[in-house]
Write an enzyme that holds these catalytic residues in place. Structure first.
Site, PDB file in Angstrom:
ATOM      1  N   GLY A 250       0.796  -1.219   0.000  1.00  0.00           N
ATOM      2  CA  GLY A 250       0.000   0.000   0.000  1.00  0.00           C
ATOM      3  C   GLY A 250       0.823   1.260   0.000  1.00  0.00           C
ATOM      4  O   GLY A 250       0.316   2.347  -0.296  1.00  0.00           O
TER       5      GLY A 250
ATOM      6  N   ASP B 184       7.861  -1.933  11.927  1.00  0.00           N
ATOM      7  CA  ASP B 184       7.367  -2.885  10.925  1.00  0.00           C
ATOM      8  C   ASP B 184       8.351  -4.038  10.723  1.00  0.00           C
ATOM      9  O   ASP B 184       8.649  -4.438   9.599  1.00  0.00           O
ATOM     10  CB  ASP B 184       7.101  -2.158   9.603  1.00  0.00           C
ATOM     11  CG  ASP B 184       6.130  -2.919   8.701  1.00  0.00           C
ATOM     12  OD1 ASP B 184       5.413  -3.799   9.213  1.00  0.00           O
ATOM     13  OD2 ASP B 184       6.082  -2.628   7.495  1.00  0.00           O
TER      14      ASP B 184
END
Length: 397
Positions: free
Chosen positions: A144, A257
């Site tokens: 994304g 992340d």
């Protein structure tokens, strides 16, 4: 005329965002975000003519970025003039930029990092040539936030080119500056190396391409099963990289992340942490961040982040714990049936059923003591309460 007004409004938007961020910085002396490029963005002479009528509507913000990153202007922000006849636009822009406060703060200590960086500036022509015009066959990752292409430079060096895609042009610029600013500050064998950047035709980061790809591709997609000795090496290397980010940098960096897909493997299977798109600075006198925008990868997210948006070093510790379980079990953090690896593994660890946790493909070829050490570190790291989780240095030791 309409084009001129549109360009001026867009310029006013960027200016107001930057000035808002600077005003925040004056109130917060300790920085929580990379600022080298952004600080020079303030200073560039491009903004000194911002109150004049735009004579060249085709001059884009990307062109200004190129000129800035190629220049070493030291012009003070004091001379910046803003067209306050567009006062309504300014107020609207301030509201639109308020979400950037979580990501960006300014400090005078960072400007030299990128101004004196040996990193190369790539033209759009360079990038197209390296990737065969960004062909689909060279696309090695897509999400994304960005697309990642493999490419080859004229000297034969293989590279990974990350093209940022999320949001409008202003949001992409902020994401680009933030990620590049962080990567310009880090230097460690277990952190992916930034070779350069490009700002023509979009925002691009150019990194060394790891010959073995990511840990996710090797662990789950490769026909050859990964030996335990390599898995153990990866576990140690990722832990060392996180210790560096949390304690070895001149500022604390929370990656946010950590996952198998963001661990690249060099020719000798040394792990390198990559993708700092969600990373945050954490000032020395801050215990944590509170973020309002939910971002990250399900299966690796710490409970306190899911429930309260709390981000600190323990966010990365939890994600590492999940990664360690992946290395031992050979299972994904979240499988195709959406089953959580943590929820599957915790009961087995509580009952000390270690053999049921070990990846069957290892076929007994592993060091029993190392397996137990990695599982112990994983069990401590995925504690529900962040207070009960160890610091990264303790996990590594």
């Amino acid at each position: 005329m309409l084009k001129c007004v549109s360009v001026q409004i867009q310029t006013s938007f960027v200016l107001s965002c930057l000035l808002l961020l600077q005003s925040i910085a004056m109130k917060v002396p300790d920085s929580s975000s990379p600022t080298g490029v952004l600080e020079e963005f303030f200073r560039t002479e491009e903004f000194n003519s911002s109150s004049e009528t735009v004579k060249n509507p085709s001059s884009s913000r990307f062109r200004k970025m190129v000129q800035l990153l190629r220049s070493k202007s030291k012009k003070s922000l004091e001379n910046v003039k803003i067209p306050f006849h567009n006062n309504g636009v300014i107020k609207s822009s301030f509201r639109r930029c308020s979400s950037m406060r979580e990501n960006l703060r300014f400090s005078s200590n960072d400007s030299h990092f990128l101004l004196h960086s040996p990193r190369r500036i790539f033209t759009f022509s360079d990038l197209k040539s390296a990737t065969n015009n960004f062909s689909l066959e060279n696309l090695i990752g897509k999400g994304g936030y960005a697309e990642v292409y493999k490419g080859m430079l004229p000297n034969g060096q293989m590279v990974a080119i990350k093209r940022l895609m999320r949001g409008n042009s202003e949001e992409i610029i902020v994401d680009f500056l933030s990620e590049m600013g962080i990567m310009a500050h880090v230097n460690h064998p277990n952190i992916a190396k930034l070779l350069g950047y490009g700002v023509e035709g979009g925002m691009h980061l150019v990194l060394e391409l790891s010959p073995h790809g990511s840990l996710a591709s090797m662990l789950y997609s490769s026909k050859e099963k990964m030996k335990w000795s390599i898995r153990y090496k990866i576990a140690l290397g990722v832990a060392e990289g996180l210790v560096y980010l949390h304690r070895g940098c001149h500022r604390r960096i929370i990656h946010r992340d950590i996952k198998a897909a963001n661990i690249l493997l060099t020719h000798d299977f040394s792990p390198q942490i990559c993708d700092f798109g969600l990373a945050k600075w954490l000032p020395e006198n801050w215990t944590h961040h509170i973020v309002s925008k939910f971002e990250g990868t399900f299966g690796y997210l710490a409970p306190e982040y899911l429930t309260h948006g709390i981000v600190d070093e323990k966010t990365d510790v939890f994600a590492l714990g999940v990664l360690l379980l992946e290395l031992v079990t050979g299972r994904r953090a979240l499988d195709y049936s959406k089953q959580s690896l943590v929820l599957w593994a915790k009961p087995l660890m509580k009952k000390n059923k270690i053999r049921e946790l070990i990846d069957p493909s290892l076929a007994g070829e592993y060091e029993w003591r190392q397996i137990k050490l990695v599982l112990l570190a994983a069990a401590l790291s995925i504690q529900q309460s962040s207070i009960e989780r160890p610091e990264m240095s303790q996990v590594h030791n």
